[in-house]
Write a protein that holds these residues in place. Structure first.
Motif, short mmCIF file in Angstrom:
data_model
loop_
_atom_site.label_atom_id
_atom_site.label_comp_id
_atom_site.label_asym_id
_atom_site.label_seq_id
_atom_site.Cartn_x
_atom_site.Cartn_y
_atom_site.Cartn_z
N MET A 117 3.01 -4.30 6.69
CA MET A 117 1.87 -3.47 7.00
C MET A 117 1.87 -3.18 8.50
O MET A 117 1.79 -4.10 9.32
N ASN A 118 2.03 -1.91 8.89
CA ASN A 118 2.11 -1.53 10.30
C ASN A 118 0.72 -1.32 10.88
O ASN A 118 -0.08 -0.54 10.36
N LYS A 119 0.47 -1.99 12.00
CA LYS A 119 -0.80 -1.83 12.70
C LYS A 119 -0.62 -0.96 13.92
O LYS A 119 0.41 -0.99 14.58
N ILE A 147 -4.80 0.33 10.34
CA ILE A 147 -3.71 0.56 9.38
C ILE A 147 -4.04 1.79 8.55
O ILE A 147 -5.20 2.20 8.43
N ARG A 148 -3.00 2.40 7.97
CA ARG A 148 -3.20 3.55 7.09
C ARG A 148 -3.99 3.13 5.85
O ARG A 148 -3.87 2.02 5.36
N GLN A 171 -2.08 1.77 2.98
CA GLN A 171 -1.46 0.47 3.17
C GLN A 171 -2.47 -0.67 3.15
O GLN A 171 -2.11 -1.84 3.16
#
Length: 344
Positions: free
Chosen positions: A1-3, A163-164, A167
């Protein structure tokens, strides 16, 4: 999970426009969400009310100071100063970057009011005292130091971030995690309270200073001599066993040691002491072991000694804590406490 982390870039407006735009551009290139004063210029209380929620959503707060203190609010503080104080109040990590030598600034790059210059110097001193500052001279120098400081802070103290939506975890999962976190916190508090609490026993169970009459039989010259009872408190019984339990002696050895202790107390320095012997009735010793186990002070284990299996005693964690409770030196006490001694 990209922050993605949000950075709030604050400064006085006109004199630092170029530097601020460059910082925002460079931070955005690295994947950060940089929010600057181009979106809202803080020059009155109404706009400050709009800025505060933006700071609330910020992970890191950057403050750039050069030669101006900024527009004043009715309370005499600049709006830039008020932004900084609000970020500190909210616990947001602050990174302040001060122009290195304001005495080298050109005319027009500094406030021309003695009062504003004094406020600026006090603000710089306030920031420096918090040890959250770095100094810059050129725009390139400023950009490099901002990026390095933010990247270091993200590694050491990651913010909440964004986050998106596709996601993100389901809301129910968040609720379950939060409920689990609260349960863990409650259990930790219970463990801490338990560790700090004094050892206690069930109120309806004989323990501590309560006396127990141990039934014994003595022998003289190999013949049964006397049936008698010998009173000891449970604390006295437990403390007598301590040195033997620490090295996990077999139960039959411990029983023999207690028997000898009782005969010494019973008959003292009698001339027949060398020929006196005492024996605890087996059911008595079994009751003592059962009681200490029920109180949680010892546990009995079976060990293979090489010549067969024998029952050994060993201390529990509760037992070790109770020893400390009985024997620890208390604050303001000049002497070590005297452990309970068996009654004659």
């Amino acid at each position: 999970m990209n922050k993605r982390y949000q950075i709030f870039v604050s400064s006085t407006y006109v004199d630092l426009k170029e530097e601020r735009e460059r910082v925002i551009y460079e931070l955005t290139k690295t994947g950060l969400i940089a929010v600057g004063m181009e979106q809202f210029r803080a020059t009155d209380e109404e706009q400050m009310e709009y800025i505060r929620p933006q700071i609330d959503d910020t992970d890191y707060y950057i403050l750039i100071i050069k030669g101006r203190y900024g527009s004043l609010a009715p309370d005499g503080l600049s709006y830039t100063h008020k932004e900084y104080l609000y970020a500190r109040k909210k616990g947001i990590p602050v990174h302040a970057f001060l122009y290195k030598d304001i005495n080298n600034l050109k005319f027009g790059e500094m406030d021309n009011s003695v009062d504003l210059i004094d406020k600026l110097n006090k603000f710089r001193d306030e920031l420096s005292s918090q040890r959250i500052v770095d100094f810059w001279e050129t725009t390139d120098d400023l950009v490099w130091k901002v990026k390095d400081s933010i990247n270091s802070s993200i590694r050491r103290r990651p913010g909440i971030g964004w986050i998106r939506g596709d996601q993100a975890m389901d809301l129910n999962v968040y609720k379950e995690l939060e409920a689990a976190r609260k349960t863990i916190d409650q259990l930790r508090n219970q463990v801490t309270q338990s560790e700090n609490a004094a050892v206690s026993f069930p109120k309806d169970t004989s323990s501590g200073a309560d006396l127990y009459n141990i039934r014994c039989v003595s022998f003289l010259n190999g013949r049964e001599y006397e049936n008698f009872s010998f009173s000891m408190s449970w604390d006295e019984i437990f403390m007598f066993f301590i040195e033997h339990i620490y090295i996990e002696k077999p139960e039959d050895n411990i029983m023999g040691l207690l028997s000898q202790h009782i005969i010494n107390k019973k008959y003292g320095n009698s001339q027949d002491i060398s020929t006196n012997q005492a024996s605890l009735r087996l059911e008595e010793f079994t009751q003592i072991r059962t009681q200490l186990e029920f109180l949680g002070l010892i546990e009995a284990i079976t060990k293979d000694t090489g010549i067969g299996k024998r029952l050994h005693w060993r201390l529990t964690d509760k037992g070790r804590k109770y020893i400390g409770q009985l024997t620890a030196i208390r604050r303001n006490s000049a002497e070590s406490p005297t452990p309970p001694a068996p009654r004659p």
